[in-house]
Design a protein around this motif. Structure first.
Motif, PDB file in Angstrom:
ATOM      1  N   VAL A  27      -5.880 -30.386  -7.445  1.00  0.00           N
ATOM      2  CA  VAL A  27      -6.588 -29.339  -6.692  1.00  0.00           C
ATOM      3  C   VAL A  27      -7.792 -28.838  -7.479  1.00  0.00           C
ATOM      4  CG1 VAL A  27      -5.131 -27.410  -7.493  1.00  0.00           C
ATOM      5  CG2 VAL A  27      -6.323 -27.223  -5.327  1.00  0.00           C
ATOM      6  N   LEU A  28      -7.683 -28.759  -8.806  1.00  0.00           N
ATOM      7  CA  LEU A  28      -8.818 -28.313  -9.615  1.00  0.00           C
ATOM      8  C   LEU A  28      -9.970 -29.320  -9.551  1.00  0.00           C
ATOM      9  CD1 LEU A  28      -6.907 -26.907 -12.735  1.00  0.00           C
ATOM     10  CD2 LEU A  28      -8.051 -25.572 -10.955  1.00  0.00           C
ATOM     11  N   ARG A  29      -9.646 -30.624  -9.514  1.00  0.00           N
ATOM     12  CA  ARG A  29     -10.692 -31.646  -9.378  1.00  0.00           C
ATOM     13  C   ARG A  29     -11.401 -31.513  -8.034  1.00  0.00           C
ATOM     14  NH1 ARG A  29     -10.507 -35.524 -13.319  1.00  0.00           N
ATOM     15  NH2 ARG A  29      -8.558 -35.634 -14.511  1.00  0.00           N
ATOM     16  N   SER A  30     -10.616 -31.262  -6.992  1.00  0.00           N
ATOM     17  CA  SER A  30     -11.199 -31.081  -5.655  1.00  0.00           C
ATOM     18  C   SER A  30     -12.136 -29.887  -5.640  1.00  0.00           C
ATOM     19  CB  SER A  30     -10.081 -30.900  -4.627  1.00  0.00           C
ATOM     20  OG  SER A  30     -10.602 -30.578  -3.356  1.00  0.00           O
ATOM     21  N   MET A  31     -11.724 -28.807  -6.306  1.00  0.00           N
ATOM     22  CA  MET A  31     -12.556 -27.602  -6.365  1.00  0.00           C
ATOM     23  C   MET A  31     -13.815 -27.841  -7.193  1.00  0.00           C
ATOM     24  SD  MET A  31      -9.618 -24.642  -6.652  1.00  0.00           S
ATOM     25  CE  MET A  31      -8.678 -24.192  -5.173  1.00  0.00           C
ATOM     26  N   LYS A  32     -13.676 -28.575  -8.277  1.00  0.00           N
ATOM     27  CA  LYS A  32     -14.840 -28.877  -9.109  1.00  0.00           C
ATOM     28  C   LYS A  32     -15.911 -29.613  -8.300  1.00  0.00           C
ATOM     29  CE  LYS A  32     -16.400 -31.449 -13.155  1.00  0.00           C
ATOM     30  NZ  LYS A  32     -16.064 -32.490 -14.154  1.00  0.00           N
ATOM     31  N   ASP A  33     -15.470 -30.534  -7.447  1.00  0.00           N
ATOM     32  CA  ASP A  33     -16.405 -31.297  -6.619  1.00  0.00           C
ATOM     33  C   ASP A  33     -17.218 -30.394  -5.686  1.00  0.00           C
ATOM     34  OD1 ASP A  33     -15.560 -33.628  -7.788  1.00  0.00           O
ATOM     35  OD2 ASP A  33     -14.176 -34.175  -6.173  1.00  0.00           O
ATOM     36  N   LYS A  34     -16.643 -29.250  -5.327  1.00  0.00           N
ATOM     37  CA  LYS A  34     -17.339 -28.323  -4.415  1.00  0.00           C
ATOM     38  C   LYS A  34     -18.261 -27.360  -5.164  1.00  0.00           C
ATOM     39  CE  LYS A  34     -13.936 -28.571  -0.696  1.00  0.00           C
ATOM     40  NZ  LYS A  34     -13.135 -29.679  -1.248  1.00  0.00           N
ATOM     41  N   ASN A  35     -18.155 -27.351  -6.504  1.00  0.00           N
ATOM     42  CA  ASN A  35     -19.068 -26.584  -7.366  1.00  0.00           C
ATOM     43  C   ASN A  35     -19.190 -25.107  -6.961  1.00  0.00           C
ATOM     44  OD1 ASN A  35     -20.845 -26.329  -9.542  1.00  0.00           O
ATOM     45  ND2 ASN A  35     -22.629 -26.657  -8.249  1.00  0.00           N
ATOM     46  N   ALA A  71      -3.578 -23.791 -15.505  1.00  0.00           N
ATOM     47  CA  ALA A  71      -4.861 -23.903 -14.798  1.00  0.00           C
ATOM     48  C   ALA A  71      -6.028 -23.887 -15.780  1.00  0.00           C
ATOM     49  CB  ALA A  71      -5.004 -22.775 -13.787  1.00  0.00           C
ATOM     50  N   SER A  72      -5.924 -23.050 -16.809  1.00  0.00           N
ATOM     51  CA  SER A  72      -7.004 -22.959 -17.793  1.00  0.00           C
ATOM     52  C   SER A  72      -7.110 -24.250 -18.608  1.00  0.00           C
ATOM     53  CB  SER A  72      -6.761 -21.766 -18.721  1.00  0.00           C
ATOM     54  OG  SER A  72      -6.718 -20.554 -17.989  1.00  0.00           O
ATOM     55  N   ARG A  73      -5.969 -24.750 -19.065  1.00  0.00           N
ATOM     56  CA  ARG A  73      -5.973 -25.981 -19.857  1.00  0.00           C
ATOM     57  C   ARG A  73      -6.521 -27.159 -19.056  1.00  0.00           C
ATOM     58  NH1 ARG A  73      -0.109 -25.665 -22.979  1.00  0.00           N
ATOM     59  NH2 ARG A  73      -0.934 -25.078 -25.016  1.00  0.00           N
ATOM     60  N   GLN A  74      -6.075 -27.259 -17.795  1.00  0.00           N
ATOM     61  CA  GLN A  74      -6.501 -28.402 -16.997  1.00  0.00           C
ATOM     62  C   GLN A  74      -7.943 -28.270 -16.531  1.00  0.00           C
ATOM     63  OE1 GLN A  74      -3.226 -28.980 -14.108  1.00  0.00           O
ATOM     64  NE2 GLN A  74      -2.378 -30.472 -15.557  1.00  0.00           N
ATOM     65  N   ALA A  75      -8.394 -27.033 -16.299  1.00  0.00           N
ATOM     66  CA  ALA A  75      -9.815 -26.834 -15.978  1.00  0.00           C
ATOM     67  C   ALA A  75     -10.675 -27.283 -17.154  1.00  0.00           C
ATOM     68  CB  ALA A  75     -10.074 -25.371 -15.655  1.00  0.00           C
ATOM     69  N   LYS A  76     -10.227 -26.977 -18.372  1.00  0.00           N
ATOM     70  CA  LYS A  76     -10.955 -27.414 -19.568  1.00  0.00           C
ATOM     71  C   LYS A  76     -10.970 -28.943 -19.659  1.00  0.00           C
ATOM     72  CE  LYS A  76     -10.832 -27.187 -24.628  1.00  0.00           C
ATOM     73  NZ  LYS A  76     -10.141 -26.617 -25.815  1.00  0.00           N
ATOM     74  N   GLU A  77      -9.811 -29.554 -19.406  1.00  0.00           N
ATOM     75  CA  GLU A  77      -9.689 -31.007 -19.512  1.00  0.00           C
ATOM     76  C   GLU A  77     -10.636 -31.748 -18.566  1.00  0.00           C
ATOM     77  OE1 GLU A  77      -5.565 -31.754 -18.804  1.00  0.00           O
ATOM     78  OE2 GLU A  77      -4.932 -30.875 -20.727  1.00  0.00           O
ATOM     79  N   ILE A  78     -10.819 -31.217 -17.347  1.00  0.00           N
ATOM     80  CA  ILE A  78     -11.658 -31.916 -16.370  1.00  0.00           C
ATOM     81  C   ILE A  78     -13.089 -31.377 -16.336  1.00  0.00           C
ATOM     82  CG2 ILE A  78      -9.634 -32.430 -14.940  1.00  0.00           C
ATOM     83  CD1 ILE A  78     -10.646 -30.285 -12.955  1.00  0.00           C
ATOM     84  N   GLY A  79     -13.362 -30.379 -17.181  1.00  0.00           N
ATOM     85  CA  GLY A  79     -14.710 -29.827 -17.227  1.00  0.00           C
ATOM     86  C   GLY A  79     -15.069 -28.960 -16.041  1.00  0.00           C
ATOM     87  N   PHE A  80     -14.071 -28.270 -15.496  1.00  0.00           N
ATOM     88  CA  PHE A  80     -14.324 -27.335 -14.385  1.00  0.00           C
ATOM     89  C   PHE A  80     -14.614 -25.968 -14.989  1.00  0.00           C
ATOM     90  CE2 PHE A  80     -12.177 -24.723 -10.818  1.00  0.00           C
ATOM     91  CZ  PHE A  80     -13.384 -24.553 -10.155  1.00  0.00           C
ATOM     92  N   ASN A  81     -15.857 -25.537 -14.945  1.00  0.00           N
ATOM     93  CA  ASN A  81     -16.269 -24.322 -15.650  1.00  0.00           C
ATOM     94  C   ASN A  81     -17.240 -23.495 -14.802  1.00  0.00           C
ATOM     95  OD1 ASN A  81     -16.177 -22.781 -18.193  1.00  0.00           O
ATOM     96  ND2 ASN A  81     -18.357 -23.239 -18.285  1.00  0.00           N
ATOM     97  N   PRO A  82     -16.741 -22.906 -13.713  1.00  0.00           N
ATOM     98  CA  PRO A  82     -17.632 -22.062 -12.902  1.00  0.00           C
ATOM     99  C   PRO A  82     -18.085 -20.819 -13.675  1.00  0.00           C
ATOM    100  CG  PRO A  82     -15.350 -21.800 -12.201  1.00  0.00           C
ATOM    101  CD  PRO A  82     -15.356 -22.900 -13.216  1.00  0.00           C
TER     102      PRO A  82
END
Length: 398
Positions: A220-228, A244-255
């Motif tokens: 779900v975090l990857r899907s959200m990252k794609d929507k920027n 959520a924080s660890r996985q956001a860091k892992e995939i580079g999701f940083n709003p």
């Protein structure tokens, strides 16, 4: 027997009878105040319970007993805590409080951890007429039950979400992605957020629920990252907040705005994610040691006694509730109806500022947003309560 000897014996007998009559009253005055509660020491609720509640209960009893005991209408009586592990199980919570209030007839009770446990036990406390000051229950449904003995110290979903949206709107946010745990806490906050977003100009680009105990949020975090999106909001519990924080860091999701709920204000979050990694992360929070002189004194006492910092959200509410209970017992003794009336009808001075109840809800403490900055969880919104200025652009994960 001589008359004088007979008179002395009668006087001694009368004195003994008088002492016997007074003894139960003296014994009651010197007896400990029995205070019962259940607490999660094992199971999934343990992290929250052992951060926000039980350490504060122990510190409070320690402080009161060091002063000679709890002031019960002018008489100092030691506190005896009667507690057990509820294993993070709602049925165990209910059975424990039924026994404490029903057959054990303790003098007072302290609340369990979390919205679900409090929701289950609130009607029971009302039936047995025990005042309940709950510092970790966050539910509009609990307010709507209109239980006169039940009081919620935390800011409820509407003021918290209103504050969050007000902050996002004031800082130019146009899009947000949301995850929420599929239980009472998550559902109510998600619903409050949707209402708060109406007319704000902020578009919810994705929203996903997840089950308690989730082990992987990366899809779900990857899907959200794609929507920027400009902002990410998670109505999460401590393990999920960290996940959520660890996985956001892992995939580079940083709003620009990254907000997660329960656990963000815990020292554990900073310790696990690291102070540098936590920098700029937002979450639910209402205080820190800069909030008031009383807050600073409490913070320092907590560290000295419990060998760890309190969290910057519900620990403050927990201590404020204990302050209110202490003052109620000082004024009205252990008369539970009088305590309830005092709690309901008084504006209470606490480490968080003024607390006042409207029904079960604390309407004195406004909704707040906190943010990790330089190793401290600062109150950043609303500005009148801020202990630091908001950083409106989260740095990259480290």
């Amino acid at each position: 027997m001589a008359l004088s000897n007979r008179r002395v014996m009668m006087q001694k007998t009368a004195a003994a009878v008088g002492a016997m009559a007074v003894a139960p009253q003296l014994m009651a005055q010197n007896a400990p105040v029995r205070i019962g509660y259940s607490m999660s020491r094992t199971g999934p609720w343990t992290g929250g319970a052992q951060t926000s509640q039980e350490p504060n209960f122990l510190l409070w009893a320690e402080q009161q007993n060091a002063a000679g005991g709890l002031d019960v209408k002018g008489v100092r009586r030691k506190i005896e805590l009667i507690s057990s592990d509820d294993r993070s199980d709602v049925e165990t919570v209910v059975r424990t409080y039924e026994k404490l209030m029903g057959s054990d007839k303790v003098d007072l009770v302290l609340p369990p951890w979390g919205s679900n446990a409090n929701f289950a036990v609130a009607p029971l406390a009302n039936r047995f007429q025990y005042p309940f000051l709950a510092p970790t229950a966050l539910s509009r449904r609990l307010v709507e039950l209109k239980l006169p003995y039940f009081f919620l110290l935390l800011q409820q979903p509407k003021p918290m979400c209103d504050a969050l949206v007000d902050m996002l709107k004031a800082n130019g946010v146009k899009s947000v992605a949301v995850i929420y745990v599929d239980d009472l806490f998550g559902l109510e906050n998600y619903a409050a957020l949707k209402v708060a977003l109406q007319g704000s100009g902020i578009n919810m680009v994705e929203d996903k629920s997840y089950p308690g105990g989730v082990k992987d949020l990366s899809p779900v975090l990857r899907s959200m990252k794609d929507k920027n999106p400009d902002a990410f909001v998670g109505f999460t519990y401590p393990p999920d907040t960290i996940l959520a924080s660890r996985q956001a860091k892992e995939i580079g999701f940083n709003p620009k705005f990254f907000y997660a709920s329960v656990g963000t204000a815990f020292p554990l979050y900073k310790n696990v994610i690291t102070a540098a990694g936590a920098e700029g992360v937002l979450g639910m929070g209402s205080w820190n040691s800069k909030t008031s002189p009383g807050a600073k004194a409490y913070f320092d006492a907590h560290v000295a006694s419990q060998k760890k910092e309190p969290d910057r959200w519900a620990s403050g509410a927990c201590w404020a509730g204990l302050e209110i209970l202490t003052n109620a017992v000082k004024a009205h003794g252990l008369d539970r109806k009088a305590i309830r009336d005092y709690v309901a009808n008084t504006t209470h001075k606490t480490i968080l500022g003024d607390i006042k109840f409207q029904g079960s809800e604390n309407v004195g403490t406004p909704g707040t947003v906190g943010q990790w900055q330089n190793g401290e969880f600062e109150v950043v919104w609303p500005q009148k309560l801020a202990t630091a200025k908001l950083n409106p652009n989260k740095p990259a994960w480290k």
